[in-house]
Design an enzyme around this catalytic site. Sequence first.
Site, PDB file in Angstrom:
ATOM      1  N   ARG A 132       0.861  -1.191   0.000  1.00 15.37           N
ATOM      2  CA  ARG A 132       0.000   0.000   0.000  1.00 15.37           C
ATOM      3  C   ARG A 132       0.892   1.235   0.000  1.00 15.37           C
ATOM      4  O   ARG A 132       1.830   1.324   0.779  1.00 15.37           O
ATOM      5  CB  ARG A 132      -0.959   0.003   1.201  1.00 15.37           C
ATOM      6  CG  ARG A 132      -0.293  -0.028   2.567  1.00 15.37           C
ATOM      7  CD  ARG A 132      -1.238   0.327   3.689  1.00 15.37           C
ATOM      8  NE  ARG A 132      -0.772  -0.144   4.976  1.00 15.37           N
ATOM      9  CZ  ARG A 132       0.176   0.415   5.719  1.00 15.37           C
ATOM     10  NH1 ARG A 132       0.817   1.487   5.291  1.00 15.37           N
ATOM     11  NH2 ARG A 132       0.500  -0.107   6.893  1.00 15.37           N
TER      12      ARG A 132
ATOM     13  N   HIS B  16      -1.257   3.520   6.918  1.00 19.95           N
ATOM     14  CA  HIS B  16      -2.300   2.575   7.342  1.00 19.95           C
ATOM     15  C   HIS B  16      -3.672   3.253   7.285  1.00 19.95           C
ATOM     16  O   HIS B  16      -4.630   2.688   6.778  1.00 19.95           O
ATOM     17  CB  HIS B  16      -1.999   2.068   8.761  1.00 19.95           C
ATOM     18  CG  HIS B  16      -3.129   1.289   9.337  1.00 19.95           C
ATOM     19  ND1 HIS B  16      -3.536   0.084   8.807  1.00 19.95           N
ATOM     20  CD2 HIS B  16      -3.975   1.556  10.366  1.00 19.95           C
ATOM     21  CE1 HIS B  16      -4.581  -0.369   9.498  1.00 19.95           C
ATOM     22  NE2 HIS B  16      -4.861   0.506  10.441  1.00 19.95           N
TER      23      HIS B  16
ATOM     24  N   TYR C 165       7.518   3.874  10.515  1.00 22.58           N
ATOM     25  CA  TYR C 165       8.029   2.495  10.488  1.00 22.58           C
ATOM     26  C   TYR C 165       8.561   2.047   9.126  1.00 22.58           C
ATOM     27  O   TYR C 165       8.975   0.917   8.953  1.00 22.58           O
ATOM     28  CB  TYR C 165       6.908   1.541  10.924  1.00 22.58           C
ATOM     29  CG  TYR C 165       5.647   1.732  10.114  1.00 22.58           C
ATOM     30  CD1 TYR C 165       5.452   1.042   8.920  1.00 22.58           C
ATOM     31  CD2 TYR C 165       4.671   2.647  10.513  1.00 22.58           C
ATOM     32  CE1 TYR C 165       4.320   1.241   8.163  1.00 22.58           C
ATOM     33  CE2 TYR C 165       3.532   2.850   9.756  1.00 22.58           C
ATOM     34  CZ  TYR C 165       3.352   2.149   8.583  1.00 22.58           C
ATOM     35  OH  TYR C 165       2.239   2.356   7.820  1.00 22.58           O
TER      36      TYR C 165
HETATM   37  C1  LIG Z   1     -10.306  -7.555  15.759  1.00 21.06           C
HETATM   38  C2  LIG Z   1      -9.507  -6.304  15.534  1.00 21.06           C
HETATM   39  N1  LIG Z   1      -8.289  -6.167  16.100  1.00 21.06           N
HETATM   40  C3  LIG Z   1      -7.563  -5.051  15.906  1.00 21.06           C
HETATM   41  C4  LIG Z   1      -8.057  -4.032  15.138  1.00 21.06           C
HETATM   42  C5  LIG Z   1      -7.227  -2.763  14.873  1.00 21.06           C
HETATM   43  N2  LIG Z   1      -6.681  -2.835  13.510  1.00 21.06           N
HETATM   44  C6  LIG Z   1      -7.304  -2.205  12.484  1.00 21.06           C
HETATM   45  S1  LIG Z   1      -6.535  -2.485  11.013  1.00 21.06           S
HETATM   46  C7  LIG Z   1      -5.339  -3.405  11.750  1.00 21.06           C
HETATM   47  C8  LIG Z   1      -4.205  -3.998  10.938  1.00 21.06           C
HETATM   48  C9  LIG Z   1      -4.671  -4.984   9.949  1.00 21.06           C
HETATM   49  O1  LIG Z   1      -3.591  -5.375   9.172  1.00 21.06           O
HETATM   50  P1  LIG Z   1      -3.787  -6.298   7.927  1.00 21.06           P
HETATM   51  O2  LIG Z   1      -4.714  -7.401   8.251  1.00 21.06           O
HETATM   52  O3  LIG Z   1      -2.432  -6.671   7.438  1.00 21.06           O
HETATM   53  O4  LIG Z   1      -4.531  -5.372   6.871  1.00 21.06           O
HETATM   54  P2  LIG Z   1      -3.977  -4.027   6.200  1.00 21.06           P
HETATM   55  O5  LIG Z   1      -4.365  -2.911   7.126  1.00 21.06           O
HETATM   56  O6  LIG Z   1      -2.513  -4.149   6.050  1.00 21.06           O
HETATM   57  O7  LIG Z   1      -4.678  -3.940   4.892  1.00 21.06           O
HETATM   58  C10 LIG Z   1      -5.556  -3.504  13.127  1.00 21.06           C
HETATM   59  C11 LIG Z   1      -4.698  -4.257  14.051  1.00 21.06           C
HETATM   60  C12 LIG Z   1      -9.339  -4.193  14.575  1.00 21.06           C
HETATM   61  N3  LIG Z   1      -9.895  -3.242  13.827  1.00 21.06           N
HETATM   62  N4  LIG Z   1     -10.039  -5.340  14.770  1.00 21.06           N
END
Ligand SMILES: Cc1ncc(C[n+]2csc(CCOP(=O)(O)OP(=O)(O)O)c2C)c(N)n1
Length: 319
Positions: A239, A243, A251
């Site tokens: 991406r 985030h 990072y």
């Molecule tokens: C169950 C849950 N745990 C934590 C979060 C906080 N959170 C939102 S996005 C994220 C990271 C997700 O990473 P990834 O699955 O790699 O998807 P990306 O954001 O990289 O597309 C986290 C930890 C959440 N929304 N839901």
Amino acid sequence: MDLSSVKLKEMLRQMLTIRYFELSVDRLYREGKIPGGCHLGYGEESTGVGVIAALDENDYVFSNHRGHGHCIAKGLDTKLMMAELQGKATGYCRGRGGSMHIMDVKKRLMGTTGIVGGGIPQANGPALKSLIEGTKEVSVVLFGDGACNQGTFHEALNLASIWKLPSIFVLVNNHYAESTPVEYNCNIKNLADRAISYGIPGVSVDGMNVLEVYKAMSEAVQRARKGEGPTLLVLDTYRYAGHYVGEPEGYRTDKEIEEYRKRDCILNFKKYLIENNILDENEYNLIDAKAKKEIEGAIEFADKSPIPDVSDIDTDVYV
Ligand SMILES: Cc1ncc(C[n+]2csc(CCOP(=O)(O)OP(=O)(O)O)c2C)c(N)n1
Ligand SMILES: [Mg+2]
């Protein structure tokens, strides 16, 4: 590959539409026009487009929190999406849900969600229905590298495996979960190896190459329709945005982002189409202009739309 030039150009149009949608949302968010959380997926257009191009209209797609591109590839209306993001009454959830609650059951886009890993077990629902009713429809879920450490991932893959469900699990590995690198979260190099635990195929794909994604996905779809069960696809991608919009991003380095930008999925697809005489520069410009115009129209529609009326505040409140 069995792709017509019409279909290839449609895939390009979708990728450009997603890029313009995401860049516009990035700008509008910073201008304060979009309330709530918002995660952008520009750079990753090839994942949603390649995956969904291999599906039929009746197949189901479950998305995640970075799902605008998945929605656009599944044919959702960018006007209603833009209105939803801006909290307008004309949006998909009448402005109540925002970026992470876009859904169109008729189009079988079964929802974006803010619950990381939430869509993974849900995808098994329509897959089980399809198996029982013999409709041959497949059910797909796209989720991130962070989500593959949730219990839901392991439970859902196990269940899909023992029941031979037509579920397809698409792990979009963009190398970070928020600010955490995938190497910190997972003690294996090849995430597709996780499929071994469930006795299903695990396939690693260059997720920046939309045709590679399409090819791997087509094989998974064929397998699912034949009753041979689920597949785990791991799409390696990146991406460009933080985030969330406005994230400080301490990072990762600019150099890393630049390296991935050199492999940009849209530019490389364009190059492929031109080199193979499927497209020329003029036609590319026309498709590009069409995508840009669609998003300008979506913004205009959202701008002109009203915010929800206060008298409507308890509609859909059940308790
Ligand atoms: C169950 C849950 N745990 C934590 C979060 C906080 N959170 C939102 S996005 C994220 C990271 C997700 O990473 P990834 O699955 O790699 O998807 P990306 O954001 O990289 O597309 C986290 C930890 C959440 N929304 N839901
Ligand atoms: Mg990630």
